[in-house]
Design a protein around this motif. Structure first.
Motif, PDB file in Angstrom:
ATOM      1  N   THR A 118       0.832  -1.205   0.000  1.00 29.88           N
ATOM      2  CA  THR A 118       0.000   0.000   0.000  1.00 29.88           C
ATOM      3  C   THR A 118       0.864   1.252   0.000  1.00 29.88           C
ATOM      4  O   THR A 118       0.620   2.193  -0.758  1.00 29.88           O
ATOM      5  N   LEU A 119       1.891   1.257   0.837  1.00 31.14           N
ATOM      6  CA  LEU A 119       2.784   2.423   0.885  1.00 31.14           C
ATOM      7  C   LEU A 119       3.547   2.581  -0.430  1.00 31.14           C
ATOM      8  O   LEU A 119       3.762   3.696  -0.894  1.00 31.14           O
ATOM      9  N   GLN A 120       3.941   1.464  -1.049  1.00 29.59           N
ATOM     10  CA  GLN A 120       4.641   1.530  -2.323  1.00 29.59           C
ATOM     11  C   GLN A 120       3.741   2.107  -3.407  1.00 29.59           C
ATOM     12  O   GLN A 120       4.167   2.938  -4.207  1.00 29.59           O
ATOM     13  N   ARG A 121       2.479   1.671  -3.448  1.00 34.58           N
ATOM     14  CA  ARG A 121       1.532   2.225  -4.424  1.00 34.58           C
ATOM     15  C   ARG A 121       1.354   3.730  -4.220  1.00 34.58           C
ATOM     16  O   ARG A 121       1.293   4.486  -5.176  1.00 34.58           O
ATOM     17  N   ARG A 122       1.255   4.130  -2.969  1.00 35.41           N
ATOM     18  CA  ARG A 122       1.116   5.555  -2.670  1.00 35.41           C
ATOM     19  C   ARG A 122       2.353   6.311  -3.178  1.00 35.41           C
ATOM     20  O   ARG A 122       2.252   7.334  -3.847  1.00 35.41           O
TER      21      ARG A 122
END
Length: 129
Positions: A118-122
């Motif tokens: 999720t953090l990588q997508r953000r």
């Protein structure tokens, strides 16, 4: 004897690591609205007594850039921040606006792998826009 007194004073006045660290630090929550059959996930990330969120996977880079961390407070049973109260044993999140209950969410702890994705997508969305 002086050494015993000094050690006793040091141990009673120095905060423990648990007091410095918030109950939710290093964790993420995935929350969905309780009043809708299907609700997109809202994400919250907790670190260093700060919560970042909510955001959803469809948020624009402009909205994501505007996210700022908010300090959270916690007790044995609840955590609260900026109009939100999370009951820790049930993971029910209440959002209050102007003193009135606005929305109720049911949440679950994000597993670390999902949180990293999720953090990588953000981060990717922020880089590309």
């Amino acid at each position: 004897i002086l050494l015993i007194v000094f050690v006793g004073l040091f141990l009673t006045t120095s905060p423990t690591a648990e007091e410095k660290k918030g109950k939710l630090d290093g964790k993420g929550l995935v929350c969905r609205r309780d009043d809708l059959y299907f609700s997109r996930p809202y994400y919250f990330i907790f670190d260093n007594r700060t919560v970042l969120g909510p955001w959803v996977t469809i948020d624009t880079a402009i909205k994501l850039k505007g996210l700022r961390g908010t300090e959270y407070q916690s007790t044995a049973s609840v955590a609260s921040w900026a109009g939100h109260t999370l009951t820790l044993d049930t993971l029910r999140l209440e959002e209050v606006v102007n003193g009135m209950l606005n929305r109720l969410y049911r949440c679950e702890i994000m597993n670390p792998k999902h949180m990293a994705i999720t953090l990588q997508r953000r981060d990717d969305k922020l880089k590309n826009d």
